[in-house]
Design a protein around this motif. Structure first.
Motif, PDB file in Angstrom:
ATOM      1  N   THR A  23       0.833  -1.195   0.000  1.00 25.29           N
ATOM      2  CA  THR A  23       0.000   0.000   0.000  1.00 25.29           C
ATOM      3  C   THR A  23       0.872   1.251   0.000  1.00 25.29           C
ATOM      4  N   GLY A  24       2.092   1.074   0.492  1.00 23.73           N
ATOM      5  CA  GLY A  24       3.047   2.167   0.429  1.00 23.73           C
ATOM      6  C   GLY A  24       3.304   2.809   1.764  1.00 23.73           C
ATOM      7  N   CYS A  25       4.559   2.732   2.207  1.00 25.89           N
ATOM      8  CA  CYS A  25       4.916   3.383   3.463  1.00 25.89           C
ATOM      9  C   CYS A  25       4.973   4.888   3.253  1.00 25.89           C
ATOM     10  N   THR A  26       4.527   5.615   4.212  1.00 23.28           N
ATOM     11  CA  THR A  26       4.623   7.066   4.132  1.00 23.28           C
ATOM     12  C   THR A  26       6.029   7.474   4.513  1.00 23.28           C
ATOM     13  N   SER A  27       6.268   8.745   4.434  1.00 20.14           N
ATOM     14  CA  SER A  27       7.579   9.243   4.841  1.00 20.14           C
ATOM     15  C   SER A  27       7.727   9.220   6.335  1.00 20.14           C
ATOM     16  N   GLY A  28       6.702   8.690   7.036  1.00 21.92           N
ATOM     17  CA  GLY A  28       6.787   8.521   8.486  1.00 21.92           C
ATOM     18  C   GLY A  28       5.997   9.583   9.206  1.00 21.92           C
ATOM     19  N   ALA A  29       5.733   9.248  10.475  1.00 23.06           N
ATOM     20  CA  ALA A  29       4.946  10.173  11.286  1.00 23.06           C
ATOM     21  C   ALA A  29       5.795  11.310  11.817  1.00 23.06           C
ATOM     22  N   SER A  30       7.046  11.417  11.303  1.00 23.09           N
ATOM     23  CA  SER A  30       7.948  12.422  11.833  1.00 23.09           C
ATOM     24  C   SER A  30       7.866  13.746  11.096  1.00 23.09           C
ATOM     25  N   GLU A  31       6.988  13.848  10.045  1.00 24.14           N
ATOM     26  CA  GLU A  31       6.859  15.100   9.338  1.00 24.14           C
ATOM     27  C   GLU A  31       6.288  16.165  10.256  1.00 24.14           C
ATOM     28  N   GLU A  32       6.591  17.421   9.935  1.00 21.93           N
ATOM     29  CA  GLU A  32       6.104  18.497  10.774  1.00 21.93           C
ATOM     30  C   GLU A  32       4.591  18.600  10.672  1.00 21.93           C
ATOM     31  N   SER A  33       3.969  19.053  11.745  1.00 20.56           N
ATOM     32  CA  SER A  33       2.518  19.174  11.781  1.00 20.56           C
ATOM     33  C   SER A  33       2.053  20.194  10.754  1.00 20.56           C
ATOM     34  N   SER A  34       0.905  19.940  10.127  1.00 16.41           N
ATOM     35  CA  SER A  34       0.352  20.856   9.138  1.00 16.41           C
ATOM     36  C   SER A  34      -0.334  22.011   9.835  1.00 16.41           C
ATOM     37  N   ASP A 118       7.310   3.348  13.702  1.00 13.98           N
ATOM     38  CA  ASP A 118       8.139   3.659  14.861  1.00 13.98           C
ATOM     39  C   ASP A 118       7.887   5.114  15.246  1.00 13.98           C
ATOM     40  N   LEU A 119       7.351   5.326  16.439  1.00 11.50           N
ATOM     41  CA  LEU A 119       6.987   6.665  16.896  1.00 11.50           C
ATOM     42  C   LEU A 119       7.974   7.245  17.905  1.00 11.50           C
ATOM     43  N   THR A 120       9.116   6.590  18.066  1.00  5.70           N
ATOM     44  CA  THR A 120      10.074   7.014  19.097  1.00  5.70           C
ATOM     45  C   THR A 120      10.463   8.469  18.948  1.00  5.70           C
ATOM     46  N   ASP A 121      10.850   8.879  17.743  1.00  7.23           N
ATOM     47  CA  ASP A 121      11.268  10.265  17.520  1.00  7.23           C
ATOM     48  C   ASP A 121      10.108  11.231  17.714  1.00  7.23           C
ATOM     49  N   ASN A 122       8.917  10.828  17.288  1.00 10.74           N
ATOM     50  CA  ASN A 122       7.755  11.697  17.456  1.00 10.74           C
ATOM     51  C   ASN A 122       7.485  11.982  18.926  1.00 10.74           C
TER      52      ASN A 122
END
Length: 470
Positions: A23-34, A118-122
């Motif tokens: 389905t495709g991995c996103t660039s991760g949940a680490s992107e800056e908030s919109s 992986d949400l560690t950085d977030n």
């Protein structure tokens, strides 16, 4: 608070992994908030179980309240039953959710399948989620993987289970809080024989349980814990299936023989056990700390002049003086690797752990579940019915104070769980099969159908033959 079943890794097929990764991995949940404007153009899709409205109509109000408070449009899918199966099926089919609700055993399974972000950085980069005054550091230790990664953010504070006693009966009979297993016997025997309800009839039990759920407070005397213990080499043992547990099984057999233990304990469900407690039929049950407050609230709501007082107490001390209690499996929010809006998911999680999010998860929806007049909060009739529980009755946020207050006895019961450093139980994919064997022979021992030593021996043999212990 529902007891989540452990789901076998075998149920999570190769197809689940493939469909999610394709389905495709996103660039991760680490992107800056919109920005708020960008949020309004996107919809956060959430698969949820206990969080939300109490019925479809209120569920719609719940989603609109999130949008009012955050600017985030949400679509919450709340299956009416078989939640874990729905979660697995949705992920296997490649259906895209930005957030999914799960418990720690399910998280462990899905982490092994590489289908969660992986949400560690977030968490580390979030001023809210990384604040130890909001979520204590020791809480994160409950959900980190072996390599110290975080794949799930807390939904709420999970308490634990403990003996809950009719404190008004204790005082009426002049009993002291029990510490040892023998002390517990003395108290329970008095509840059986000294007519604590004052009706002149021999119609009370000392203790009732819903099967083995949850006798941990008594097994504490032997220093053994339910489910698995896995050592550094991966060797599996089940403490309830060891000789150390024999004296406690014998103690239960004594209670059963003398009519102190509810004769239907092995077939009770939790509802039946609660009913016995609330209707003056039994003096002690083993249940969740949150239910101490609920018991008291139900009793006083039905009869404002009742003498009923429930109190959560520590379990039996072991030889080392320590008490071994059970902490509930953490409930969590995770971000699938195919989430389309991972940045919104993090925004929602930060909101969920703010004061406004805490109020929504507990009290519910403003002007539906509660009103605010000149800063004073008051539950509506609907809010009273909903019991200040919309998925997070006790938020993880240590700074949150419920503006309505909490039900009597619950804070003291939670303190018992925390002060005694209650720990979660360890499940594996094999636990459901092992539990059937443990339960079968534990009941035989507790009801005196087999000598406890023989029951434990047979329990061990069957577990070994089935390759369920090492």
């Amino acid at each position: 608070m529902l007891l989540q079943k452990s789901i076998s890794i075998k149920l999570v097929s190769f197809g689940l992994i493939t469909s999610i990764l394709l389905t495709g991995c996103t660039s991760g949940a680490s992107e800056e908030s919109s920005s708020s404007q960008e949020k309004s153009d996107k919809t956060l899709r959430i698969l949820t179980n206990v969080v939300g409205g109490k019925d479809p109509e209120e569920q719609d109000l719940f989603e609109k309240e999130i949008e009012r408070l955050t600017g985030i449009q949400v679509e919450m899918d709340k299956p009416p039953a078989d939640y874990d199966q729905k979660l697995l099926a949705s992920m296997a089919s490649g259906e895209k959710y930005d957030l999914v609700y799960l418990t720690k055993p399910m998280l462990d399974i899905l982490v092994d399948q590489n289908v969660l972000t992986d949400l560690t950085d977030n968490v580390n980069d979030s001023e809210i989620l990384s604040d130890s005054n909001i979520i204590a550091d020791e809480e994160w230790d409950l959900v980190k993987t072996e390599d110290d990664k975080i794949y799930g953010v807390f939904n709420k504070f999970e308490g634990g289970t403990l003996p809950t006693v009719r404190q008004d009966w204790m005082e009426k009979l002049g009993l002291e809080q029990p510490k040892t297993l023998e002390d517990f016997y003395t108290v329970l025997k008095a509840f059986k024989e000294q007519d604590p309800d004052g009706n002149g009839k021999d119609d009370t039990y000392g203790l009732s349980t819903a099967g083995l759920y949850d006798i941990q407070g008594f097994m504490s005397a032997a220093g053994v814990k339910y489910r698995y213990i896995i050592d550094e080499e991966g060797k599996r043992t089940i403490p309830y299936a060891t000789e150390a547990a024999v004296p406690v099984y014998e103690w239960f057999a004594k209670l059963y023989k003398e009519g102190i233990l509810d004769k239907n304990f092995a077939t009770n469900d939790s509802g039946k056990m609660r009913e016995l407690f609330l209707t003056d039929r039994v003096g002690m049950v083993t249940y969740w700390d949150a239910w101490v407050g609920l018991f008291n609230n139900i009793a006083t709501t039905e009869n404002p002049n009742t003498e009923f007082v429930a109190k959560g107490i520590p379990g039996a001390e072991g030889q080392d003086g320590k008490i071994m209690l059970r902490r509930g499996d953490p409930s969590l929010w995770s971000v699938p690797v195919n989430a389309e809006n991972p940045e919104l998911a993090i925004d929602f999680l930060e909101f969920w752990h703010s004061e406004e999010g805490n109020i929504l998860g507990s009290l519910g929806i403003k002007d539906n579940d509660f009103t605010v007049t000149d800063g004073e909060y008051e539950l509506t009739e609907t809010g009273v019915e909903h019991g200040m529980d919309h998925g997070a009755p006790f938020p993880s946020n240590r700074q949150f104070e419920n503006p309505i207050g909490v039900y009597p006895g619950v804070e003291e019961a939670q303190k018992v769980i925390l002060d005694n450093k209650a720990t979660v139980e360890v499940s594996t994919a094999d636990w459901p099969a092992a539990e059937k064997i443990v339960t079968n022979y534990a009941f035989k021992a507790m009801m005196g159908e087999m000598p406890a030593k023989d029951a434990v021996k047979q329990m061990n043999e069957e577990l070994s033959q089935a390759d369920l212990i090492d």
